[in-house]
Design a protein around this motif. Structure first.
Motif, PDB file in Angstrom:
ATOM      1  N   GLU A   1      37.645  38.414  27.037  1.00  0.00           N
ATOM      2  CA  GLU A   1      36.067  38.384  27.006  1.00  0.00           C
ATOM      3  C   GLU A   1      35.362  37.229  27.592  1.00  0.00           C
ATOM      4  OE1 GLU A   1      32.320  40.577  26.704  1.00  0.00           O
ATOM      5  OE2 GLU A   1      34.373  41.189  26.928  1.00  0.00           O
ATOM      6  N   VAL A   2      35.881  36.115  26.996  1.00  0.00           N
ATOM      7  CA  VAL A   2      35.095  34.882  27.565  1.00  0.00           C
ATOM      8  C   VAL A   2      35.764  34.714  29.118  1.00  0.00           C
ATOM      9  CG1 VAL A   2      35.314  32.321  27.469  1.00  0.00           C
ATOM     10  CG2 VAL A   2      35.132  33.878  25.327  1.00  0.00           C
ATOM     11  N   LEU A   3      36.727  35.026  29.547  1.00  0.00           N
ATOM     12  CA  LEU A   3      37.219  34.879  30.840  1.00  0.00           C
ATOM     13  C   LEU A   3      36.365  35.748  31.643  1.00  0.00           C
ATOM     14  CD1 LEU A   3      41.119  35.152  30.307  1.00  0.00           C
ATOM     15  CD2 LEU A   3      39.877  33.220  31.445  1.00  0.00           C
ATOM     16  N   ARG A   4      36.215  37.050  31.147  1.00  0.00           N
ATOM     17  CA  ARG A   4      35.401  37.930  31.845  1.00  0.00           C
ATOM     18  C   ARG A   4      33.885  37.191  32.138  1.00  0.00           C
ATOM     19  NH1 ARG A   4      31.530  41.283  31.151  1.00  0.00           N
ATOM     20  NH2 ARG A   4      31.295  40.969  29.111  1.00  0.00           N
ATOM     21  N   LYS A   5      33.247  37.005  31.077  1.00  0.00           N
ATOM     22  CA  LYS A   5      31.765  36.348  31.105  1.00  0.00           C
ATOM     23  C   LYS A   5      31.943  35.014  31.918  1.00  0.00           C
ATOM     24  CE  LYS A   5      29.974  37.920  26.887  1.00  0.00           C
ATOM     25  NZ  LYS A   5      29.502  37.194  25.493  1.00  0.00           N
ATOM     26  N   SER A   6      32.719  34.143  32.015  1.00  0.00           N
ATOM     27  CA  SER A   6      32.837  33.092  32.542  1.00  0.00           C
ATOM     28  C   SER A   6      33.298  33.126  33.856  1.00  0.00           C
ATOM     29  CB  SER A   6      33.202  31.856  31.906  1.00  0.00           C
ATOM     30  OG  SER A   6      34.703  31.982  31.967  1.00  0.00           O
ATOM     31  N   GLY A   7      34.395  33.901  34.243  1.00  0.00           N
ATOM     32  CA  GLY A   7      35.082  33.915  35.416  1.00  0.00           C
ATOM     33  C   GLY A   7      35.777  32.718  35.579  1.00  0.00           C
ATOM     34  N   GLN A   8      35.903  31.893  34.452  1.00  0.00           N
ATOM     35  CA  GLN A   8      36.881  30.522  34.677  1.00  0.00           C
ATOM     36  C   GLN A   8      38.048  30.795  33.751  1.00  0.00           C
ATOM     37  OE1 GLN A   8      32.769  27.885  35.417  1.00  0.00           O
ATOM     38  NE2 GLN A   8      34.740  26.771  34.678  1.00  0.00           N
ATOM     39  N   LYS A   9      39.171  30.272  34.058  1.00  0.00           N
ATOM     40  CA  LYS A   9      40.505  30.129  33.278  1.00  0.00           C
ATOM     41  C   LYS A   9      40.350  28.967  32.575  1.00  0.00           C
ATOM     42  CE  LYS A   9      45.316  30.822  33.053  1.00  0.00           C
ATOM     43  NZ  LYS A   9      46.737  31.114  34.129  1.00  0.00           N
TER      44      LYS A   9
END
Length: 110
Positions: free
Chosen positions: A45-53
């Motif tokens: 979910e955090v990856l989806r929101k931020s777009g950053q690994k």
């Protein structure tokens, strides 16, 4: 009203909209005695929101020459809890004082 210091992805409007349902208002500020490192994010979910690994994370150095620039946002008590949900378990929230003299919350590495 509590203040929350962002030095990374919480400055992104898309992350703010998805996390808080609004664009936050804040002012630029500086945090002394900390350095930025990077951590790998695995929460989908955090990856989806931020777009950053990889996200930045604050590490205490104790050296006043080390400075991190960011934005000190005005948030509600509820939004602090929403920010806690957004930040992964590698972070913990603490309160500190900024160059401006304002108090606010930061997320540091555990």
């Amino acid at each position: 009203m509590p203040k929350l210091f962002s030095y990374g992805t919480l400055q992104k409007e898309q992350v703010q909209l998805e996390t808080f349902g609004r664009i936050l208002k804040g002012t630029k500020d500086i945090l002394s005695g900390y350095q930025l490192n990077m951590i790998e994010i695995t929460d989908p979910e955090v990856l989806r929101k931020s777009g950053q690994k990889y996200h930045p994370v604050l590490t205490f150095s104790g050296n006043d020459n080390h400075k991190v620039e960011g934005v000190l946002f005005e948030v509600t008590e509820e939004e602090i809890l929403q920010a806690d949900e957004y930040e992964v378990d590698d972070y913990k929230r603490i309160e500190t004082v900024f160059k401006s003299g304002n108090k606010g919350f930061i997320y540091v590495g555990k």
